[in-house]
Scaffold this active site. Structure first.
Site: not given
Length: 332
Positions: A93, A232
């Protein structure tokens, strides 16, 4: 070099194609320790949901990249022992540079994100293309980002968000060859996704955030039909967890997240991956604070981490079943 296939992992390619076709999103849950990993796998096996185990730069520093890699291997074996071989991705990530992305690819990650969103457009393209060219040699999928999310979470911070420009997405994806694209349509990192001034406040003091920019999402979908889109900063920051934390001594004012009904709407579109991190932190912290306040003599970590793990599992199952719609799709 360790290939992710030797760990029993999968990449995101088929997973995303099925999600887009089925009108649901894959949960991407961040984890840093064993209890979080156990809760994720227990929830997703019970819900029969595919899952993306996300590791940030901060998680790698905290837990060690080799331990995290073997935890992912353990997650695959744990799911098997629980009775359902769900598809599991190990994903980097917000990879900050090529070196970190390469290191993850070389150490068993099946998917990586390279975040060049803060760079000038041409530099973002060049960096993303460099990562894609290396990753695709090993059948590792790559997520890129276009547009900037505001907020603070882990090592990611930006003072203000900048919506993704639909007119740039065709050029960006064709030049980079990325497999999925994280966009900015109003989500934000951290537990304070909006300032109080951006929200309306109910009579009992609850902050109601502004809606996501679904018009921007729709314009991007028209430019890139069928292309995997990622959101996100999509924790909903449940009010009940915030209240428990503050009831038992915490101070986290003005916490506000993304309403779950908006995430459900997004997951029915080309948004096929939704990232959730802060909600896991809040659920775990709320359960630990409550347990220790009610059981002041407990000092064995197992005593307070067990209810924390159970609360996490409950929250993750709710996301799979009621928000993202991924439940029941592990064996598609």
């Amino acid at each position: 070099m360790i290939n992710y296939k030797d760990l029993g992992l999968v990449n995101t390619r088929d997973m995303f194609a099925k999600a887009i076709k089925g009108g649901y999103a894959i949960p991407a849950f961040n984890f840093n320790n064993m209890e979080q990993m156990q809760a994720i796998i227990m929830a997703c096996v019970e819900a029969k949901s595919p899952v993306i185990l996300q590791v940030s730069k901060g998680a790698r520093a905290y837990a060690d990249k080799y331990i995290l890699r073997n935890m992912a291997r353990g997650a695959v074996e744990y799911a098997h022992e629980l009775g359902c071989d769900i598809p599991i991705v190990l994903h980097l990530d917000h990879g900050p540079n090529f070196e970190v992305a390469k290191d993850c690819i070389d150490n068993g990650f099946s998917s990586v994100m390279i975040d060049g969103s803060a760079l000038p457009y041409d530099e973002n393209v060049a960096l993303t293309k460099q990562v894609v060219e290396y990753a695709h040699k090993y059948d590792v999928t790559v997520e890129a980002e276009l547009g900037v999310l505001g907020g603070v979470e882990d090592d990611v911070a930006a003072e203000e968000s900048k919506y993704t420009k639909p007119e740039e997405v065709i050029d960006f994806t064709s030049k980079t060859g990325c497999d999925s694209l994280a966009i900015s349509i109003g989500t934000s990192h951290g537990r304070c996704k909006f300032t109080p001034a951006q929200c309306t406040r109910t009579a009992d003091g609850v902050l109601i955030p502004p809606p996501l920019a679904f018009d921007v999402l729709e314009a991007i979908e028209k430019k890139l039909p069928g292309f995997p889109i990622v959101l996100h900063g999509s924790s909903s920051v449940p009010v009940e967890y915030v209240k428990i934390i503050e009831q038992y001594g915490g101070k986290i004012p003005d916490s506000v997240g993304i309403p779950e009904e908006q995430l459900r709407k997004a997951s029915k579109s080309a948004v096929c991956k939704i990232n959730i991190d802060s909600d896991g932190r809040l659920a775990m912290t709320a359960a630990i604070r409550k347990h220790l306040a009610e059981n002041p003599g407990d000092f064995d970590p197992r005593q307070y981490l067990t209810p924390a793990r159970e609360e996490l599992k409950k929250m993750y199952m709710h996301k799979c079943k009621d928000v993202l719609g991924s439940a029941g799709h592990a064996l598609d």
